[in-house]
Design an enzyme around this catalytic site. Structure first.
Site, PDB file in Angstrom:
ATOM      1  CD  GLU A   1      16.997   7.688  11.627  1.00  0.00           C
ATOM      2  OE1 GLU A   1      16.089   6.874  11.400  1.00  0.00           O
ATOM      3  OE2 GLU A   1      17.451   8.463  10.782  1.00  0.00           O
TER       4      GLU A   1
HETATM    5  C1  LIG Z   1      27.443   7.098  13.969  1.00  0.00           C
HETATM    6  C2  LIG Z   1      26.373   7.888  14.632  1.00  0.00           C
HETATM    7  C3  LIG Z   1      25.652   8.832  13.914  1.00  0.00           C
HETATM    8  C4  LIG Z   1      24.714   9.649  14.550  1.00  0.00           C
HETATM    9  N1  LIG Z   1      24.097  10.674  13.873  1.00  0.00           N
HETATM   10  C5  LIG Z   1      23.374  11.590  14.576  1.00  0.00           C
HETATM   11  C6  LIG Z   1      22.904  12.787  13.967  1.00  0.00           C
HETATM   12  O1  LIG Z   1      23.108  13.016  12.767  1.00  0.00           O
HETATM   13  N2  LIG Z   1      22.230  13.676  14.736  1.00  0.00           N
HETATM   14  C7  LIG Z   1      21.978  13.462  16.045  1.00  0.00           C
HETATM   15  O2  LIG Z   1      21.384  14.304  16.683  1.00  0.00           O
HETATM   16  N3  LIG Z   1      22.387  12.318  16.660  1.00  0.00           N
HETATM   17  C8  LIG Z   1      23.080  11.392  15.968  1.00  0.00           C
HETATM   18  N4  LIG Z   1      23.530  10.255  16.577  1.00  0.00           N
HETATM   19  C9  LIG Z   1      23.195  10.024  17.963  1.00  0.00           C
HETATM   20  C10 LIG Z   1      22.294   8.814  18.195  1.00  0.00           C
HETATM   21  O3  LIG Z   1      20.983   9.129  17.887  1.00  0.00           O
HETATM   22  C11 LIG Z   1      22.497   8.429  19.674  1.00  0.00           C
HETATM   23  O4  LIG Z   1      23.742   7.773  19.721  1.00  0.00           O
HETATM   24  C12 LIG Z   1      21.419   7.565  20.209  1.00  0.00           C
HETATM   25  O5  LIG Z   1      20.265   8.317  20.412  1.00  0.00           O
HETATM   26  C13 LIG Z   1      21.803   6.875  21.527  1.00  0.00           C
HETATM   27  O6  LIG Z   1      22.366   7.763  22.425  1.00  0.00           O
HETATM   28  P1  LIG Z   1      23.723   7.386  23.200  1.00  0.00           P
HETATM   29  O7  LIG Z   1      24.683   6.910  22.164  1.00  0.00           O
HETATM   30  O8  LIG Z   1      24.104   8.543  24.007  1.00  0.00           O
HETATM   31  O9  LIG Z   1      23.351   6.161  24.092  1.00  0.00           O
HETATM   32  P2  LIG Z   1      22.630   6.201  25.519  1.00  0.00           P
HETATM   33  O10 LIG Z   1      21.448   7.088  25.469  1.00  0.00           O
HETATM   34  O11 LIG Z   1      23.652   6.456  26.552  1.00  0.00           O
HETATM   35  O12 LIG Z   1      22.105   4.727  25.643  1.00  0.00           O
HETATM   36  C14 LIG Z   1      22.937   3.638  26.016  1.00  0.00           C
HETATM   37  C15 LIG Z   1      22.120   2.371  26.022  1.00  0.00           C
HETATM   38  O13 LIG Z   1      21.058   2.471  26.978  1.00  0.00           O
HETATM   39  C16 LIG Z   1      19.825   2.144  26.367  1.00  0.00           C
HETATM   40  N5  LIG Z   1      18.761   2.910  26.979  1.00  0.00           N
HETATM   41  C17 LIG Z   1      18.731   4.233  27.246  1.00  0.00           C
HETATM   42  N6  LIG Z   1      17.572   4.561  27.835  1.00  0.00           N
HETATM   43  C18 LIG Z   1      16.847   3.429  27.916  1.00  0.00           C
HETATM   44  C19 LIG Z   1      15.564   3.095  28.426  1.00  0.00           C
HETATM   45  N7  LIG Z   1      14.772   3.978  28.971  1.00  0.00           N
HETATM   46  N8  LIG Z   1      15.150   1.817  28.357  1.00  0.00           N
HETATM   47  C20 LIG Z   1      15.957   0.870  27.819  1.00  0.00           C
HETATM   48  N9  LIG Z   1      17.166   1.129  27.337  1.00  0.00           N
HETATM   49  C21 LIG Z   1      17.606   2.389  27.373  1.00  0.00           C
HETATM   50  C22 LIG Z   1      20.011   2.475  24.898  1.00  0.00           C
HETATM   51  O14 LIG Z   1      19.134   1.700  24.100  1.00  0.00           O
HETATM   52  C23 LIG Z   1      21.460   2.082  24.682  1.00  0.00           C
HETATM   53  O15 LIG Z   1      21.534   0.717  24.425  1.00  0.00           O
HETATM   54  C24 LIG Z   1      24.439   9.431  15.930  1.00  0.00           C
HETATM   55  C25 LIG Z   1      25.127   8.445  16.627  1.00  0.00           C
HETATM   56  C26 LIG Z   1      26.098   7.688  16.008  1.00  0.00           C
HETATM   57  C27 LIG Z   1      26.841   6.677  16.808  1.00  0.00           C
END
Ligand SMILES: Cc1cc2nc3c(=O)[nH]c(=O)nc-3n(C[C@H](O)[C@H](O)[C@H](O)COP(=O)(O)OP(=O)(O)OC[C@H]3O[C@@H](n4cnc5c(N)ncnc54)[C@H](O)[C@@H]3O)c2cc1C
Length: 825
Positions: free
Chosen positions: A498
């Site tokens: 989230e």
């Molecule tokens: C256990 C689990 C349950 C989940 N459940 C759902 C679900 O039910 N439905 C759904 O749709 N999604 C779900 N998600 C997805 C979750 O919302 C994403 O993992 C999250 O949005 C982050 O995306 P990413 O993991 O690809 O990280 P990335 O987007 O690759 O980010 C990596 C890092 O970079 C940072 N970052 C990225 N952009 C910026 C910026 N502009 N400025 C500063 N920092 C930045 C992030 O904060 C993070 O620390 C789930 C994820 C997990 C792990």
């Protein structure tokens, strides 16, 4: 000399008027009076009046001001303001602002805050917590869930469905429970105190997902079909937004829907061909209906003249031919159901779109609106429940566990870590209650939900790290007796979902906060976008000059409040908490000042200067969290026993706000501005410090001493004394050990030597032998020994029990390594 006095009077008058946010007319009138007095004493001549008139007339005559000042400034503004993407605009427009806007604007009204109603449970909600929630918790064995089964049992799933756990947000007319946000929060907190898997499984369908989206945007047919089925658990929902290519940048999802004609149930209809590849989707492996976000295109203009409609949300039954779903991810040994899903060119009708065709392309707005509510409930509540459970368990453990002949909780080093847990537990409950309370007042608090999500999950992570340190090996050796390890492992899940926390802190909190909470910035942006030039100038004029007056006022307020440490500013109470209100008056003004300075000097570049934005967000967050602590203290009747917790939390937050401001000055891109404003805001340097050792000692003592303050700290936790509830057993062990201490003292006194506080059975026998204790007292010692051993012992296992592949361990030592080597070869 007289001229100098007149100048000083003039500046003081401007300062006083600015401090009190006087209108332009008041300013003008006051300066006229001062100049007139100056003229009477021959101190102001014609030149002085001419300068005054040259400034005052164009400012006070609206038509002149708009023609010669506002118009050119609007032109410049339009040139320098960066383009906002439609997803950014929708994120900013989503939700409402509440108390955080008052904190942002530099002059919070504390009576207003204290008058917000205190969230309360209805009789029905309380009965649900005391009945189904308690019963459910007795059914869950966390070790079995996380280690042996990697899932909840079928009986637990059935119970969740039967009792409406998945339908807390669904309205009664559709068969749901329709609980308040506060009740949802209390349920989730209690579930977390025993099982993170359980609270995640319950939290998700009640958060952002099909249920929430349907209630707000669904067509009547969709609501009538799905909501009663969701309420009864006949449908299990999940919501899929995240793709491998688009996580944080969710607006960039590559998943598509192409509007076209196709065959559906034997007839040719207009529908869409969906292609998606999603991952990390909670509940996906067991879902029956998949909420799907994708970008919708209409290349043949079958439903209108737009080819790119934008992000759209639809509900796809998982039985639709071609839907791939069911595989699982394995999230950090907290194995709630979570997995990927794919679909390739799957044709579905347009009425699968949530809200029907009219909502095509409205998906992003729908999501961010629902997120502004959901983000304030699920993760903050789960985290708060986690911190509170950790606070109770750690307090009990630190009192029971002895080293160097003392409970470890009495050692100063341990007290420091304990105070952090206790202070965070008090603050987390206060903040989550305040945030969910705002939802129950009808708000959709987009900024508050980001603040609460970020800080509760971060505090939970820190609390569990501290608890692990305090528990030593007891926290490390996993097994049914370990009540910390899954929380420690799972903390990054809450940090990531989230809105991953780095992004939330650096972009979302202040990024949305600055525009939403500022009294004039949004109005300026909106005015600049008006096409009618006359209307644009009038609206921009109002916003701009309001903004200038606001900025001048904030400068004087920040300077005066910093110079005096806020000493003369208002506080609704004149007790030990008064200084916190006064410091907040000071930081609120400084925040408002720095916010305008940052926006004014960096303009659109502020969006890219994430660390500036993060620090401004930190200050706003600390103000919000501190105000929540003070509100909680007041709402609970200003109980003096809780004061150390209040002091710890306020002092920690205010020291963090001070640090954020200091770093902001030290790193401000315009060095001159940074250096000058640092003098304005910190004329006496950094005067605040974190809580004293004495306060930390008092907090640690509250955590180790059963009583009202400790019970308030851990309210809504699951403390039932049953074999699978480690928290309940620890509570009982604490009571038993404390009851045994006076009996133990009697025996050691009679024995004339200092015995170690273990093998209490033997101490009981000695006491009986010396005839200094009764049989009942001996039993108190024996019971305490059982509790003590339960508290300090850890699990051990037959070697073959631990390996996931039992066939390998049966082949004897070294088989696992050999198998790995063989596979690699
Ligand atoms: C256990 C689990 C349950 C989940 N459940 C759902 C679900 O039910 N439905 C759904 O749709 N999604 C779900 N998600 C997805 C979750 O919302 C994403 O993992 C999250 O949005 C982050 O995306 P990413 O993991 O690809 O990280 P990335 O987007 O690759 O980010 C990596 C890092 O970079 C940072 N970052 C990225 N952009 C910026 C910026 N502009 N400025 C500063 N920092 C930045 C992030 O904060 C993070 O620390 C789930 C994820 C997990 C792990």
């Amino acid at each position: 000399m007289e001229v100098l006095i007149l100048c000083a009077v003039l500046i003081a008058a401007i300062g006083v008027l600015a401090y009190n946010r006087a209108s332009l007319t008041m300013f003008t009138a006051a300066i006229v009076v001062i100049l007139a007095v100056g003229s009477a004493f021959d101190l102001v001549g014609t030149l002085g009046w001419l300068i005054f008139l040259a400034i005052a007339l164009p400012l006070n005559i609206a038509s002149v001001r708009q023609q010669y000042l506002t118009k050119p400034l609007l032109k410049l503004y339009r040139k320098i303001m960066p383009e906002m993407s439609s997803t950014e605009k929708e994120a900013i427009d989503a939700g409402t602002t509440w108390w955080e806007a008052d904190l942002f604007r530099g002059n919070p009204d504390w009576h207003k805050m204290h008058n917000f109603p205190v969230p309360r449970l209805s009789a029905e909600e309380q009965a649900f917590l005391d009945g189904p929630v308690e019963e459910l918790l007795t059914m869950v064995d966390d070790w079995h869930t996380t280690h042996e089964r990697a899932d909840l049992t079928p009986e637990v799933y059935q119970y969740l469905k039967d009792k409406g756990f998945f339908a807390m947000i669904i309205k009664k007319e559709y068969g749901g429970l329709e609980f308040s946000a506060y009740a949802q929060s209390c349920v989730l907190q209690k579930l977390t105190s025993k099982s993170m898997v359980l609270s995640s499984v319950v939290g998700v369908p009640n958060s952002l997902g099909p249920g929430e989206l349907l209630q707000h945007y669904g067509t009547d047919e969709q609501k009538k079909h799905y909501l009663p089925r969701l309420a009864k658990g006949l449908e299990v929902p999940c919501f899929a937004l995240t793709s491998p290519e688009a996580g944080s940048d969710a607006g960039a999802i590559p998943d598509t829907g192409i509007i076209c004609k196709g065959e559906w149930e034997g007839k040719e209809v207009i529908g869409m061909r969906l292609t998606w590849n999603k991952r990390y989707i909670t509940l996906a492996p067991i879902a029956t209906v998949l909420g799907l976000a994708f970008k919708l295109y209409d290349p043949d203009n079958l439903i209108g003249d737009k080819e790119e409609l934008g992000i759209t949300c639809a509900l796809i039954p998982v039985t639709t031919p071609g839907v791939k779903i069911g595989r699982r991810h394995f999230p950090l040994n907290v194995p709630f159901q979570n997995g990927p899903t794919q679909g390739d060119n799957i044709f579905v009708p347009l009425d699968y779109i949530i809200g029907g065709v009219k909502m095509a392309g409205q998906g992003w707005r729908m999501l961010v609106e629902c997120l502004s509510v959901g983000r304030a409930i699920t993760l903050p509540s789960n985290s708060t429940g986690g911190i509170k459970a950790v606070a109770l368990a750690t307090g009990a453990y630190a009192r029971i566990r002895r080293q160097f002949k003392l409970p470890i909780g009495k050692m100063e080093g341990v007290e420091e870590a304990m105070a952090r847990i206790g202070g965070y537990a008090y603050m987390a409950d206060a903040s989550t209650t305040m945030s969910v309370g705002s939802i129950d007042l009808g708000e959709k608090p987009s900024v508050i939900s980001a603040i609460t999500k970020y800080h509760m999950t971060e505090r939970m992570r820190q609390a569990i790290i501290d608890a692990m340190d305090i528990h030593g090996g007891k926290g490390i050796c996993m097994g049914p007796n370990n009540y910390l390890a899954r929380g420690y492992q799972g903390a990054p899940v809450a940090i990531t979902v989230e809105g991953a926390n780095i992004l939330t802190r650096n972009m979302i909190i202040y990024g949305q906060g600055a525009i939403r909470c500022h009294p004039y910035v949004l109005a300026e942006l909106q005015a600049a976008q008006l096409e009618d030039q006359g209307a644009a100038v009038t609206a921009f004029d109002k916003a701009l000059f309001g903004h200038i007056g606001f900025a001048i006022s904030n400068f004087f307020r920040a300077f005066w409040l910093s110079l005096t440490g806020g000493a003369f500013s208002s506080s609704p109470y004149n007790d030990a908490t008064a200084k916190y209100y006064k410091q907040m008056n000071r930081f609120s003004a400084a925040m408002a000042l720095m916010s305008d300075v940052a926006m004014g000097t960096l303009g659109g570049d502020l969006k890219r200067r994430e660390r500036i934005s993060a620090r401004l967000g930190d200050i706003l967050s600390m103000l919000y969290l501190t105000s929540a602590v003070l509100k909680r203290y007041n709402d609970e009747g200003r109980k003096i026993d809780d004061l150390p917790l209040v002091q710890w939390a306020c002092e920690d937050n205010l020291a963090k706000a001070q640090l954020a401001l200091n770093e902001l000055f030290d790193n401000f891109p315009n060095r001159l501005v940074g250096v000058v404003l640092k003098r304005v805001v910190f004329p006496w340097g950094r005067t605040l410090s974190k809580a004293s050792d004495i306060t930390e000692h008092k907090v640690a003592r509250i955590m180790q001493t059963p009583g009202e303050a400790r019970s308030r700290l851990g309210h809504h936790m699951y403390l039932t004394n049953e074999p699978q509830n480690q928290l309940g057993l620890m509570e009982q062990a604490l009571l038993d050990v404390l009851a045994a201490e006076p009996v133990f003292d009697k025996v050691t006194h009679a024995a004339g030597k200092r015995l170690p506080f273990f093998r209490l059975n033997e101490v009981a026998d000695l006491g009986l032998e010396l005839k200094v204790i009764s049989e009942a007292e001996a039993n108190i010692l024996r019971t305490a020994e059982k509790g003590r051993l339960f508290a300090i012992n850890v699990d051990d296992f037959e070697p073959e029990y631990l390996a996931a592949d039992k066939t390998l361990t049966q082949q004897g030592p070294g088989a696992v390594a050999k198998d790995k080597k063989d596979k690699a070869a």
